[in-house]
Design a protein around this motif. Sequence first.
Motif, PDB file in Angstrom:
ATOM      1  N   ASP A 198      63.618  21.793  34.968  1.00 45.59           N
ATOM      2  CA  ASP A 198      62.974  21.334  36.201  1.00 45.59           C
ATOM      3  C   ASP A 198      62.276  19.989  35.976  1.00 45.59           C
ATOM      4  N   MET A 199      61.643  19.836  34.844  1.00 48.38           N
ATOM      5  CA  MET A 199      60.970  18.572  34.534  1.00 48.38           C
ATOM      6  C   MET A 199      61.978  17.440  34.362  1.00 48.38           C
TER       7      MET A 199
ATOM      8  N   GLY B 157      42.749  22.618  44.801  1.00 50.49           N
ATOM      9  CA  GLY B 157      42.371  21.813  43.644  1.00 50.49           C
ATOM     10  C   GLY B 157      43.543  21.492  42.731  1.00 50.49           C
ATOM     11  N   THR B 158      44.763  21.542  43.264  1.00 52.50           N
ATOM     12  CA  THR B 158      45.965  21.280  42.467  1.00 52.50           C
ATOM     13  C   THR B 158      46.567  19.931  42.860  1.00 52.50           C
ATOM     14  N   VAL B 159      47.337  19.394  41.932  1.00 55.12           N
ATOM     15  CA  VAL B 159      47.944  18.073  42.155  1.00 55.12           C
ATOM     16  C   VAL B 159      49.414  18.126  41.739  1.00 55.12           C
ATOM     17  N   HIS B 160      50.296  17.621  42.596  1.00 58.21           N
ATOM     18  CA  HIS B 160      51.726  17.587  42.275  1.00 58.21           C
ATOM     19  C   HIS B 160      51.980  16.540  41.189  1.00 58.21           C
TER      20      HIS B 160
ATOM     21  N   GLY C 215      52.786  26.129  38.896  1.00 52.93           N
ATOM     22  CA  GLY C 215      54.103  26.341  39.483  1.00 52.93           C
ATOM     23  C   GLY C 215      54.524  25.251  40.456  1.00 52.93           C
ATOM     24  N   ASP C 216      55.849  25.105  40.608  1.00 52.23           N
ATOM     25  CA  ASP C 216      56.430  24.162  41.575  1.00 52.23           C
ATOM     26  C   ASP C 216      55.930  22.732  41.343  1.00 52.23           C
TER      27      ASP C 216
END
Length: 526
Positions: A283-284, A477-480, A513-514
């Motif tokens: 995925d990365m 509080g998450t960052v893509h 995730g994602d």
Amino acid sequence: MALSTLSPSTNSFSSRPEDLEFIGNLLLEKERPLSTLAIARRLIEERLEAERRALLERFSNASFYNPAASFDIGERLIFPALNFAAGDVIGKRTGVHPELEPFEVISVRFEDGPGQEFASCLKAPHALSRDSDDDAQTVPGPALTVDEILDASGPEFLEDLEDVLLAAGNLVRLKDEWFVRDLLLDVGEANLNLAEAVLDMHAGGPLQTTEILELLGGLAGPAALQEFSMNYALLHDDRFDEVGPTGAVLWFLRHMEPKEVQETPLPLQYSRQDHDRRLLDDDMLDLEAEIDDELSPLRYAGDEISGATVTLIYPHRRLGTLPLNARLRTFFPTARRSERVYVTLVDARDGEEFTGWIVRRARYVCGLGPFFRKYGLPVGAYVEVSRDEKAGRILLDLDQYRPRRELVRLITPANNQLTFREARGTIGASYDELMVLGTEEPAAVDALFEASLKPARPLAHHIRDALRALAPLSPQGTVHLKTLYSAVNVLRRCPPGPLMTTLVSSRDFDYVGDHYWRSARRDRQR
């Protein structure tokens, strides 16, 4: 019969040491430079002709075997049905067959084999018999054409030939053309000084060699040799820079090239970060390929393309540059011999032209500032890049729409720290929502960037700062990862690979995730 240069049983053509004399004489005869391919074609033609001459000499005193004919002892014969083998008649006797009229049998000794017997004076019909008034049989021609030999030999032959030419010592090469060093026209220091003055009068360039020669009044000699000799002299003078795309030669005064062409701007300079790519999962790797950063170790292996879409990150938007990433490198007008290439950038919407420069080693194109400002593009905007029909020209386009107020992340430096806030900004072109950034204080961001260089901080430090600054904009509080990549590149040029391996290998970051990340729990509780 196939000549030995290339036959169905062989699949390569190779050069020989004695070919150098032929090539030297060829260049002397033509009195002009020749390309590697042109030399290869003439070399193959000469080899075929030499072998034909050898065959003619070999068969000059010989007759073609015909079962209906009579032959004398000592006569030399050629046998087309035996791959044109040659032999001498060493004996003859009367032949006897109950169903045939009287005939003779000749004994033939071949050059490279045992003797054999053949019928002669045969009145009965035979597949090999010919009437005396038939067209004379001739020496065979080559099995393949020059083009077929080149195709069968493959690119390796041209590469080997180039190595032979380079090793000759008395030949010089410019672009893909060769000439004898001792026969170059004398350009002289006076003409080089005049060439410098001519380019200076034309804002540094670019000018074609023919234009420079015309303004100088030319040199004494054939036109093609004048151009080759002038190119050779300019190429070996540090004042001049050859900046033409593949297939063209353009000259520019090196000291008059834009500063961002002569030296990579600091925001685009990448201090290589050692990282273990084995930590990147599929995925990365897919996301890395999607971002297609010019510094990522990517090679485009898809079908041939004539255009691609690029997403702007902060340093490119701020400096007016475009990343020369894996897709763009497949069709952008570059030249192996030039580190800097002059191009014309064309607004596909209205035809407005801008001067552009390709900086090959650093993998960017500069000169797009006016285009970015013209449409007010934010960080994260999509720029469509395609090849023009005319060489040395690149078309720029975008998915433009009626400007509207949209929510974007604004870079707002505070207390010498990278911070963000959400605000409404006017945008009139498509962009990546995960990477979009804006700023109302570009000078303050520049100052923050310069401060971050002294002392240089590790990548993990910049990632932590960016995560802390971006987290309040998300309820979770998450960052893509793409957002984090866009933010980190405000203060440090970094492709996705090192950023992702730092996230994976550090206990300071948690994956949710994602492609979403957040600071580790203990860090959030501080």
